[in-house]
Design a protein around this motif. Structure first.
Motif, PDB file in Angstrom:
ATOM      1  N   TYR A   5      11.810  38.324  18.782  1.00  0.00           N
ATOM      2  CA  TYR A   5      12.678  38.292  17.663  1.00  0.00           C
ATOM      3  C   TYR A   5      12.585  40.379  17.386  1.00  0.00           C
ATOM      4  O   TYR A   5      11.718  40.452  17.891  1.00  0.00           O
ATOM      5  CB  TYR A   5      12.104  38.532  16.038  1.00  0.00           C
ATOM      6  N   ARG A   7      12.292  43.896  15.800  1.00  0.00           N
ATOM      7  CA  ARG A   7      12.470  44.737  14.886  1.00  0.00           C
ATOM      8  C   ARG A   7      12.374  45.867  14.605  1.00  0.00           C
ATOM      9  O   ARG A   7      11.687  46.987  15.263  1.00  0.00           O
ATOM     10  CB  ARG A   7      11.474  44.648  13.311  1.00  0.00           C
ATOM     11  N   TYR A 221      14.870  33.872   9.212  1.00  0.00           N
ATOM     12  CA  TYR A 221      15.938  34.258  10.331  1.00  0.00           C
ATOM     13  C   TYR A 221      17.306  33.173  10.760  1.00  0.00           C
ATOM     14  O   TYR A 221      18.256  33.450  11.491  1.00  0.00           O
ATOM     15  CB  TYR A 221      15.171  35.226  11.567  1.00  0.00           C
ATOM     16  N   GLU A 225      20.565  32.189  11.276  1.00  0.00           N
ATOM     17  CA  GLU A 225      21.681  32.588  12.276  1.00  0.00           C
ATOM     18  C   GLU A 225      22.344  31.429  12.568  1.00  0.00           C
ATOM     19  O   GLU A 225      22.821  31.447  13.375  1.00  0.00           O
ATOM     20  CB  GLU A 225      19.921  32.673  14.281  1.00  0.00           C
ATOM     21  N   PRO A 245      17.956  36.656   2.715  1.00  0.00           N
ATOM     22  CA  PRO A 245      17.466  36.399   3.062  1.00  0.00           C
ATOM     23  C   PRO A 245      16.876  34.846   1.839  1.00  0.00           C
ATOM     24  O   PRO A 245      16.137  34.423   2.380  1.00  0.00           O
ATOM     25  CB  PRO A 245      16.748  37.925   3.257  1.00  0.00           C
ATOM     26  N   PHE A 266      16.400  41.835   9.915  1.00  0.00           N
ATOM     27  CA  PHE A 266      17.703  40.732   9.919  1.00  0.00           C
ATOM     28  C   PHE A 266      18.689  41.371  10.958  1.00  0.00           C
ATOM     29  O   PHE A 266      19.751  40.659  11.099  1.00  0.00           O
ATOM     30  CB  PHE A 266      17.602  40.330   8.904  1.00  0.00           C
ATOM     31  N   LEU A 269      20.840  40.652  13.420  1.00  0.00           N
ATOM     32  CA  LEU A 269      22.263  38.545  13.857  1.00  0.00           C
ATOM     33  C   LEU A 269      22.891  39.492  14.259  1.00  0.00           C
ATOM     34  O   LEU A 269      24.182  38.741  14.013  1.00  0.00           O
ATOM     35  CB  LEU A 269      21.815  38.442  11.979  1.00  0.00           C
TER      36      LEU A 269
END
Length: 337
Positions: A5, A7, A221, A225, A245, A266, A269
């Motif tokens: 992931y 960020r 997440y 997704e 979220p 996020f 995505l």
């Protein structure tokens, strides 16, 4: 297989280093990214070292939603036409009162009017489809007759969405993440509608009954997704999907804060992000404002924290005050008006 992931460590300001990457075509940028995994220590990499597909999703400008450009933060004004909404239940019942409020929000700077006929407060019961249609359709017709502001229908149900869009709504906001009614996604695809897909753990009746997560950031997440993939398979292109979220929906205060602290993950995505924090219960718990309509300062503070992480849309009750705050925030980071 290890799942990563990403960020971005979001920054603002006009003076950017040569290796700065614009975040999703908006006013924020980044040079480094935190790489996260479940049950592993995170580490940091330079943006230039990211996989090409990851960097593209973080950098690419988000497409306009219903003609609304997302190069600057936008506001979705809340119009509840329900008798039992947690914040303003009953205040705007009936087309005349609702229209007056919609006009006030539009003149104050709302880019979207989000109209809902089913309360999603904790403990709320499902509203029959016919009742939801009866609450929302006359209001949408009235608003569309005098305003050009895009209208979103806040519903989980395909039948309600169809009636709303026939009346003049042009987008759909589903708090269930398109899991409640299997007919809603195909309808939105057939009508080429932008959609807002939100995470919630459980429905309104039970969502606050001790919600739990393995890791709330990763779990939310992964849910979003998966929903994006399902929506794309139903015929909705990624550029018409906005993710949310779901702050306060099936989440304890620690879950909300973890999501707020990691909102920028996020962006990976590849969709625009909607943040709905207006007057939520955690603002009372932290800020001390017991009555929902006294939580405007806290709502603005958290909204600006989200915008500073690149969030493109804020769903708010207090449009005029939030619009003023956004104007000042943008002027401060840009150094001009």
């Amino acid at each position: 297989m290890t799942k990563y992931y990403y960020r971005p460590l979001v920054q603002t300001g006009q003076k950017r280093p040569p290796d700065a990457v614009s975040l999703a075509g908006g006013p924020c940028w980044f040079t480094q990214v935190e790489v996260l995994q479940r049950a592993q220590e995170p580490y940091f990499v330079e943006a230039a070292r990211l996989p090409a597909d990851v960097l593209m999703r973080l950098e690419d400008a988000r497409a306009p939603i219903a003609g609304i450009g997302l190069e600057t933060p936008r506001l979705m004004g809340i119009l509840n036409v329900t008798p039992d909404s947690f914040s303003d239940g009953g205040r705007f019942n009936g087309a005349a009162m609702a229209l007056q409020h919609a006009q006030a929000m539009a003149s104050s700077g709302a880019d979207i009017i989000d109209i809902g006929g089913e309360s999603t407060r904790p403990g709320a019961h499902e509203v029959p489809r016919d009742a939801e249609i009866a609450r929302t359709t006359p209001v949408i017709k009235a608003v569309r007759s005098v305003l050009e502001t895009p209208i979103s229908i806040d519903t989980r149900k395909a039948e309600v969405a169809k009636a709303a869009c026939d009346a003049g709504a042009t987008m759909v906001n589903d708090v269930s993440g398109f899991t409640f009614d299997t007919g809603l996604a195909p309808f939105c695809a057939a009508r080429d509608l932008p959609v807002f897909v939100m995470h919630s753990q459980g429905g309104p009746e039970t969502m606050q009954d001790n919600p739990s997560y393995e890791d709330v950031v990763f779990d939310v997440y992964d849910f979003l997704e998966g929903r994006i993939q399902n929506l794309m398979e139903a015929g909705l292109p990624r550029e018409r999907i906005v993710v949310d979220p779901g702050i306060g929906f099936g989440k304890k205060i620690e879950h909300n804060l973890a999501l707020l602290a990691n909102l920028s993950v996020f962006h990976s995505l590849g969709c625009a992000i909607l943040l709905g924090i207006s007057r939520k219960g955690f603002i009372h718990k932290i800020g001390g404002a017991e009555e929902p309509d006294a939580r405007m300062p806290g709502s603005i503070a958290v909204g600006l924290a989200g915008v500073a992480q690149g969030v493109q849309l804020l769903r708010v009750h207090d449009v005029a005050e939030t619009k003023q705050a956004l104007k000042l925030w943008l002027a401060a980071i840009r150094g001009d008006c």
